[in-house]
Design an enzyme around this catalytic site. Structure first.
Site, PDB file in Angstrom:
ATOM      1  N   ARG A 220       0.866  -1.178   0.000  1.00  0.00           N
ATOM      2  CA  ARG A 220       0.000   0.000   0.000  1.00  0.00           C
ATOM      3  C   ARG A 220       0.903   1.228   0.000  1.00  0.00           C
ATOM      4  NH1 ARG A 220      -3.474  -2.764  -1.469  1.00  0.00           N
ATOM      5  NH2 ARG A 220      -5.509  -3.229  -0.563  1.00  0.00           N
ATOM      6  N   GLU A 249      -3.994   7.497  -4.520  1.00  0.00           N
ATOM      7  CA  GLU A 249      -4.267   6.881  -5.823  1.00  0.00           C
ATOM      8  C   GLU A 249      -5.550   7.490  -6.363  1.00  0.00           C
ATOM      9  OE1 GLU A 249      -4.294   2.619  -5.557  1.00  0.00           O
ATOM     10  OE2 GLU A 249      -2.261   2.541  -4.776  1.00  0.00           O
ATOM     11  N   HIS A 268      -1.742   0.297  -9.614  1.00  0.00           N
ATOM     12  CA  HIS A 268      -2.261  -0.714  -8.687  1.00  0.00           C
ATOM     13  C   HIS A 268      -2.866  -1.903  -9.461  1.00  0.00           C
ATOM     14  CE1 HIS A 268      -3.454  -1.115  -4.260  1.00  0.00           C
ATOM     15  NE2 HIS A 268      -3.491  -2.306  -4.803  1.00  0.00           N
TER      16      HIS A 268
HETATM   17  P1  NAD Z   1      -1.233 -12.011   3.936  1.00  0.00           P
HETATM   18  O1  NAD Z   1      -2.114 -11.757   5.106  1.00  0.00           O
HETATM   19  O2  NAD Z   1      -1.213 -13.358   3.314  1.00  0.00           O
HETATM   20  O3  NAD Z   1       0.291 -11.663   4.319  1.00  0.00           O
HETATM   21  C1  NAD Z   1       0.702 -10.505   4.980  1.00  0.00           C
HETATM   22  C2  NAD Z   1       1.898 -10.888   5.834  1.00  0.00           C
HETATM   23  O4  NAD Z   1       2.513  -9.708   6.361  1.00  0.00           O
HETATM   24  C3  NAD Z   1       1.508 -11.760   7.034  1.00  0.00           C
HETATM   25  O5  NAD Z   1       2.343 -12.883   7.057  1.00  0.00           O
HETATM   26  C4  NAD Z   1       1.741 -10.843   8.237  1.00  0.00           C
HETATM   27  O6  NAD Z   1       2.146 -11.557   9.374  1.00  0.00           O
HETATM   28  C5  NAD Z   1       2.878  -9.978   7.690  1.00  0.00           C
HETATM   29  N1  NAD Z   1       3.077  -8.730   8.438  1.00  0.00           N
HETATM   30  C6  NAD Z   1       2.163  -7.919   9.004  1.00  0.00           C
HETATM   31  N2  NAD Z   1       2.774  -6.862   9.574  1.00  0.00           N
HETATM   32  C7  NAD Z   1       4.109  -7.029   9.375  1.00  0.00           C
HETATM   33  C8  NAD Z   1       5.267  -6.274   9.730  1.00  0.00           C
HETATM   34  N3  NAD Z   1       5.167  -5.147  10.443  1.00  0.00           N
HETATM   35  N4  NAD Z   1       6.480  -6.729   9.336  1.00  0.00           N
HETATM   36  C9  NAD Z   1       6.603  -7.885   8.645  1.00  0.00           C
HETATM   37  N5  NAD Z   1       5.530  -8.654   8.281  1.00  0.00           N
HETATM   38  C10 NAD Z   1       4.308  -8.217   8.647  1.00  0.00           C
HETATM   39  O7  NAD Z   1      -1.624 -10.917   2.873  1.00  0.00           O
HETATM   40  P2  NAD Z   1      -1.215 -10.897   1.314  1.00  0.00           P
HETATM   41  O8  NAD Z   1      -2.276 -11.550   0.512  1.00  0.00           O
HETATM   42  O9  NAD Z   1       0.182 -11.345   1.186  1.00  0.00           O
HETATM   43  O10 NAD Z   1      -1.322  -9.329   1.029  1.00  0.00           O
HETATM   44  C11 NAD Z   1      -0.496  -8.415   1.731  1.00  0.00           C
HETATM   45  C12 NAD Z   1      -0.911  -6.995   1.408  1.00  0.00           C
HETATM   46  O11 NAD Z   1      -0.521  -6.696   0.078  1.00  0.00           O
HETATM   47  C13 NAD Z   1      -2.415  -6.755   1.446  1.00  0.00           C
HETATM   48  O12 NAD Z   1      -2.855  -6.425   2.760  1.00  0.00           O
HETATM   49  C14 NAD Z   1      -2.604  -5.618   0.473  1.00  0.00           C
HETATM   50  O13 NAD Z   1      -2.509  -4.386   1.129  1.00  0.00           O
HETATM   51  C15 NAD Z   1      -1.445  -5.778  -0.500  1.00  0.00           C
HETATM   52  N6  NAD Z   1      -1.851  -6.314  -1.815  1.00  0.00           N
HETATM   53  C16 NAD Z   1      -1.599  -5.568  -2.921  1.00  0.00           C
HETATM   54  C17 NAD Z   1      -1.943  -6.059  -4.176  1.00  0.00           C
HETATM   55  C18 NAD Z   1      -1.654  -5.248  -5.429  1.00  0.00           C
HETATM   56  O14 NAD Z   1      -2.368  -5.388  -6.405  1.00  0.00           O
HETATM   57  N7  NAD Z   1      -0.626  -4.440  -5.460  1.00  0.00           N
HETATM   58  C19 NAD Z   1      -2.578  -7.305  -4.295  1.00  0.00           C
HETATM   59  C20 NAD Z   1      -2.805  -8.051  -3.148  1.00  0.00           C
HETATM   60  C21 NAD Z   1      -2.436  -7.543  -1.897  1.00  0.00           C
END
Ligand code: NAD
Length: 302
Positions: A220, A249, A268
């Site tokens: 994000r 955005e 995005h």
């Molecule tokens: P997920 O829940 O599978 O994984 C997120 C991971 O980050 C978890 O393992 C969590 O423990 C870890 N985490 C949380 N806080 C942390 C910190 N301070 N330091 C290190 N690790 C930490 O989620 P995901 O499906 O992997 O998605 C992650 C994020 O990516 C979403 O929340 C979303 O904001 C973003 N995303 C963006 C797109 C895009 O199109 N660019 C697509 C999907 C997700």
């Protein structure tokens, strides 16, 4: 099960595609029924009417744009779409890294001017043997790590617990973020936006990065202090950035980020792919069946 596919999904895919997919799986799906008259609603963004539905499913993994606490208070089951973006985002990040290493962005820029001009031979490098630091090792982070590992890179990562992850050579905890990024040629952000990750990549983290390092943000926009990133790019204390997530955005036309030759801005779209509606549909069908059997849904946020 009566399912509403909410209008807000339109910027991502045609709502009727998901309606047809859910109907083919036996659900009573539509785009025009009030949330209060549904068993579940599938949405890309919040709308107060959704508080009247028993269940809301976000088509994204991130849910920072939904008032999760209000759903909890209203007794709405709220689920998200984590688990489906590892391949698409993993490939997008591999593409970003390859683009910078092989200088493809510069050649595409010159193609617009029909210009045949090579970069100095030593501007290009191979990913093989380079180090990437993946911050957040959930679905996205593991998808990224697996693909960069396959390209011969050494992967280190940051996660809340120090337990190992396949393909990741060394795992750091968030308090050791500076140490984790120090030797990396690419720092890839794959964390959710939370209080702890807002502004996580600030001037100090950017200063801890190598001068020839690239930041890749597919998380994000708010995870990065964008002013500090602009300053680091201007001063040359980092080499460049691939930014799929920005704050705000769309990125305003007058943002300096548009103008750096070593910055890739994408709208995005790292997770977009032609079968996205089916991947979301499979989660919705699985959860509809679980709720029907009075079981707890998967990916439940509240
Ligand atoms: P997920 O829940 O599978 O994984 C997120 C991971 O980050 C978890 O393992 C969590 O423990 C870890 N985490 C949380 N806080 C942390 C910190 N301070 N330091 C290190 N690790 C930490 O989620 P995901 O499906 O992997 O998605 C992650 C994020 O990516 C979403 O929340 C979303 O904001 C973003 N995303 C963006 C797109 C895009 O199109 N660019 C697509 C999907 C997700």
């Amino acid at each position: 099960m009566r399912i509403l596919v909410h209008d807000s999904v339109t910027p991502v895919f045609d709502p009727d595609l998901l309606v047809d997919y859910l109907r083919s799986e036996g659900l009573d799906a539509t785009t025009d029924r009030p949330p209060a008259a549904c068993d579940g609603c599938v949405a890309f963004d919040h709308d107060d009417a959704l508080l009247d539905a028993p269940w809301v499913h976000a088509i994204t993994a991130g849910y920072d744009n939904y008032p999760a606490e209000r759903y909890r208070e209203a007794g709405v089951a709220f689920t998200n779409s984590t688990g489906i973006h590892g391949t698409s985002v993993g490939e997008s990040v591999a593409g970003h890294c390859l683009t910078f290493a092989r200088r493809l962005h510069r050649y595409r820029d010159r193609q617009h001017d029909r210009r045949w001009e090579r970069d100095p031979y030593d501007a290009a490098f191979t990913l093989d043997g380079e180090r990437a630091c993946v911050v957040g090792l959930g679905t996205l982070g593991r998808g990224v790590a697996a693909r960069l590992d396959a390209l011969g890179m050494t992967i280190v990562g940051v996660r809340q617990t120090p337990a190992g992850v396949v393909g990741v050579e060394e795992v750091f905890t968030p308090d050791a973020l500076h140490e984790a990024v120090t030797d990396a040629r690419f720092v890839v952000l794959t964390v959710p936006l939370t209080e702890a990750t807002t502004g996580l990549v600030d001037a100090e983290v950017l200063a801890a990065m190598r001068e020839d390092a690239y930041l890749v943000n597919v998380a994000r926009g708010e995870v990065v202090d964008q002013d500090a990133l602009v300053a680091a790019l201007e001063e040359g204390t980092v080499a460049g950035a691939a930014l799929d997530a920005l704050d705000p955005e769309p990125l305003p036309e007058d943002s300096p980020l548009w103008g750096f030759p070593e910055v890739l801005v994408t709208p995005h779209c790292a997770a977009m792919t032609n079968d996205y509606h089916e991947a979301v549909g499979d989660l919705v069908v699985a959860n509809a069946r679980r709720l029907d059997r009075e079981e707890s849904p998967v990916n439940r946020v509240v």
